[in-house]
Design a protein around this motif. Sequence first.
Motif, PDB file in Angstrom:
ATOM      1  N   PHE A  66       7.146 -10.780  33.369  1.00 33.64           N
ATOM      2  CA  PHE A  66       6.709 -12.127  33.705  1.00 33.64           C
ATOM      3  C   PHE A  66       5.203 -12.204  33.478  1.00 33.64           C
ATOM      4  O   PHE A  66       4.472 -11.256  33.787  1.00 33.64           O
ATOM      5  CB  PHE A  66       7.067 -12.471  35.152  1.00 33.64           C
ATOM      6  CG  PHE A  66       8.542 -12.480  35.374  1.00 33.64           C
ATOM      7  CD1 PHE A  66       9.284 -13.626  35.128  1.00 33.64           C
ATOM      8  CD2 PHE A  66       9.210 -11.321  35.779  1.00 33.64           C
ATOM      9  CE1 PHE A  66      10.667 -13.641  35.298  1.00 33.64           C
ATOM     10  CE2 PHE A  66      10.591 -11.326  35.954  1.00 33.64           C
ATOM     11  CZ  PHE A  66      11.323 -12.477  35.708  1.00 33.64           C
ATOM     12  N   ILE A  67       4.783 -13.355  32.947  1.00 31.60           N
ATOM     13  CA  ILE A  67       3.375 -13.493  32.547  1.00 31.60           C
ATOM     14  C   ILE A  67       2.717 -14.616  33.336  1.00 31.60           C
ATOM     15  O   ILE A  67       3.289 -15.705  33.474  1.00 31.60           O
ATOM     16  CB  ILE A  67       3.291 -13.775  31.024  1.00 31.60           C
ATOM     17  CG1 ILE A  67       3.766 -12.558  30.221  1.00 31.60           C
ATOM     18  CG2 ILE A  67       1.887 -14.179  30.594  1.00 31.60           C
ATOM     19  CD1 ILE A  67       2.882 -11.323  30.301  1.00 31.60           C
ATOM     20  N   VAL A  68       1.516 -14.317  33.855  1.00 31.37           N
ATOM     21  CA  VAL A  68       0.756 -15.354  34.570  1.00 31.37           C
ATOM     22  C   VAL A  68       0.107 -16.298  33.552  1.00 31.37           C
ATOM     23  O   VAL A  68      -0.263 -15.866  32.456  1.00 31.37           O
ATOM     24  CB  VAL A  68      -0.323 -14.739  35.495  1.00 31.37           C
ATOM     25  CG1 VAL A  68       0.318 -13.942  36.622  1.00 31.37           C
ATOM     26  CG2 VAL A  68      -1.307 -13.858  34.716  1.00 31.37           C
ATOM     27  N   ARG A  69       0.004 -17.562  33.919  1.00 31.99           N
ATOM     28  CA  ARG A  69      -0.553 -18.537  32.980  1.00 31.99           C
ATOM     29  C   ARG A  69      -2.078 -18.502  32.957  1.00 31.99           C
ATOM     30  O   ARG A  69      -2.714 -19.251  32.236  1.00 31.99           O
ATOM     31  CB  ARG A  69      -0.071 -19.947  33.318  1.00 31.99           C
ATOM     32  CG  ARG A  69       1.328 -20.215  32.798  1.00 31.99           C
ATOM     33  CD  ARG A  69       1.555 -21.709  32.493  1.00 31.99           C
ATOM     34  NE  ARG A  69       2.946 -21.925  32.171  1.00 31.99           N
ATOM     35  CZ  ARG A  69       3.912 -22.048  33.084  1.00 31.99           C
ATOM     36  NH1 ARG A  69       3.600 -22.016  34.366  1.00 31.99           N
ATOM     37  NH2 ARG A  69       5.151 -22.218  32.717  1.00 31.99           N
ATOM     38  N   GLY A  92       9.471 -15.084  31.556  1.00 33.38           N
ATOM     39  CA  GLY A  92       9.097 -16.252  32.335  1.00 33.38           C
ATOM     40  C   GLY A  92       7.599 -16.291  32.572  1.00 33.38           C
ATOM     41  O   GLY A  92       6.939 -15.251  32.550  1.00 33.38           O
ATOM     42  N   PHE A  93       7.079 -17.493  32.747  1.00 32.44           N
ATOM     43  CA  PHE A  93       5.657 -17.668  33.077  1.00 32.44           C
ATOM     44  C   PHE A  93       5.539 -18.095  34.534  1.00 32.44           C
ATOM     45  O   PHE A  93       6.402 -18.820  35.042  1.00 32.44           O
ATOM     46  CB  PHE A  93       5.040 -18.764  32.202  1.00 32.44           C
ATOM     47  CG  PHE A  93       4.865 -18.362  30.767  1.00 32.44           C
ATOM     48  CD1 PHE A  93       3.809 -17.558  30.373  1.00 32.44           C
ATOM     49  CD2 PHE A  93       5.768 -18.781  29.799  1.00 32.44           C
ATOM     50  CE1 PHE A  93       3.640 -17.180  29.048  1.00 32.44           C
ATOM     51  CE2 PHE A  93       5.614 -18.406  28.464  1.00 32.44           C
ATOM     52  CZ  PHE A  93       4.547 -17.604  28.092  1.00 32.44           C
ATOM     53  N   ILE A  94       4.471 -17.658  35.187  1.00 25.23           N
ATOM     54  CA  ILE A  94       4.219 -18.098  36.557  1.00 25.23           C
ATOM     55  C   ILE A  94       2.757 -18.554  36.678  1.00 25.23           C
ATOM     56  O   ILE A  94       1.891 -18.050  35.969  1.00 25.23           O
ATOM     57  CB  ILE A  94       4.500 -16.983  37.591  1.00 25.23           C
ATOM     58  CG1 ILE A  94       3.761 -15.674  37.227  1.00 25.23           C
ATOM     59  CG2 ILE A  94       5.992 -16.726  37.745  1.00 25.23           C
ATOM     60  CD1 ILE A  94       3.817 -14.622  38.313  1.00 25.23           C
ATOM     61  N   GLU A 152       5.164 -17.329  43.242  1.00 21.58           N
ATOM     62  CA  GLU A 152       6.436 -17.790  42.662  1.00 21.58           C
ATOM     63  C   GLU A 152       7.404 -16.641  42.403  1.00 21.58           C
ATOM     64  O   GLU A 152       8.576 -16.858  42.104  1.00 21.58           O
ATOM     65  CB  GLU A 152       6.179 -18.508  41.323  1.00 21.58           C
ATOM     66  CG  GLU A 152       5.393 -19.784  41.446  1.00 21.58           C
ATOM     67  CD  GLU A 152       4.916 -20.282  40.081  1.00 21.58           C
ATOM     68  OE1 GLU A 152       5.566 -19.985  39.062  1.00 21.58           O
ATOM     69  OE2 GLU A 152       3.883 -20.957  40.040  1.00 21.58           O
ATOM     70  N   LEU A 153       6.896 -15.418  42.515  1.00 26.03           N
ATOM     71  CA  LEU A 153       7.700 -14.274  42.077  1.00 26.03           C
ATOM     72  C   LEU A 153       8.989 -14.017  42.859  1.00 26.03           C
ATOM     73  O   LEU A 153      10.035 -13.800  42.236  1.00 26.03           O
ATOM     74  CB  LEU A 153       6.849 -13.002  42.076  1.00 26.03           C
ATOM     75  CG  LEU A 153       6.031 -12.772  40.802  1.00 26.03           C
ATOM     76  CD1 LEU A 153       5.110 -11.587  41.011  1.00 26.03           C
ATOM     77  CD2 LEU A 153       6.937 -12.538  39.601  1.00 26.03           C
ATOM     78  N   PRO A 154       8.949 -14.002  44.193  1.00 23.56           N
ATOM     79  CA  PRO A 154      10.192 -13.645  44.890  1.00 23.56           C
ATOM     80  C   PRO A 154      11.387 -14.488  44.443  1.00 23.56           C
ATOM     81  O   PRO A 154      12.454 -13.940  44.163  1.00 23.56           O
ATOM     82  CB  PRO A 154       9.837 -13.872  46.363  1.00 23.56           C
ATOM     83  CG  PRO A 154       8.357 -13.641  46.415  1.00 23.56           C
ATOM     84  CD  PRO A 154       7.824 -14.190  45.130  1.00 23.56           C
TER      85      PRO A 154
END
Length: 232
Positions: free
Chosen positions: A193-196, A212-214, A219-221
């Motif tokens: 998962f990649i942070v924006r 997915g982007f966060i 938002e991870l859980p």
Amino acid sequence: MNSIDFTHHTRHAVLIDLDGTLVDSAPDIVEAVRRLLLDLHAAPLSFDTVRGFIGHGVPTLIRRVLRASALTHIDEVLALALFQRHYRDTNGRYGDVYPGVRAGLAALQGAGYRLGCVTNKFYEASVALLDIHALAPWFEVVVGGDTLSQMKPAAEPLLHACRALHARLDRCVLVGDSHVDIAAARAAQMPVFIVRYGYPGPEGHAAMACDGFIDSLEELPAMLDAANQGRQ
Ligand SMILES: O=C(O)COP(=O)(O)O
Ligand SMILES: [Mg+2]
């Protein structure tokens, strides 16, 4: 390393990148580069230029700085040593933890995930930075760029962290900010998962093939719940 049997491990783990994901450390790094270039009687490079060099560890950063400043005649080992001296002073001093990180780590730990930090930053500097920002207690393992013989994008640092956490390889995910993280996760056959925010490099986020982007670690859980259900 790929042949390690992880099947007796049952725990879920989240491996998290440091620079550009947990901490906006570019201000610390750019300041140390500014001081290095001053030592070498060279003109400063722009903030964005130096920030764009972050991701493959400090030796690569220094090589890129020397090339961008037409200083390729300077010995890289010497430049690295000069940089390190400055970085010991600037590390943790100018940058800060990204919004949502502390709450995100608390939520992940509350949900039962083991946490590891997997970074290309040198181990000693990584632990110092995590300490300065009071993030160290969240992490049961820290794997730095010099912990093993290979750094990201190799799979080994992720596999090493996973093993140290007694987590099952197919229950681990990586969270990062750059294509280096994506490549490492792919090599380890791990979702990523990649942070924006962070330092995605010149190509930006558009071309990133991640899971997915966060916008925030908070938002991870929920995202991981969904991802893990897909992996049952
Ligand atoms: O030090 C770097 O170049 C990058 O470090 P990171 O792996 O924590 O993003
Ligand atoms: Mg990073």
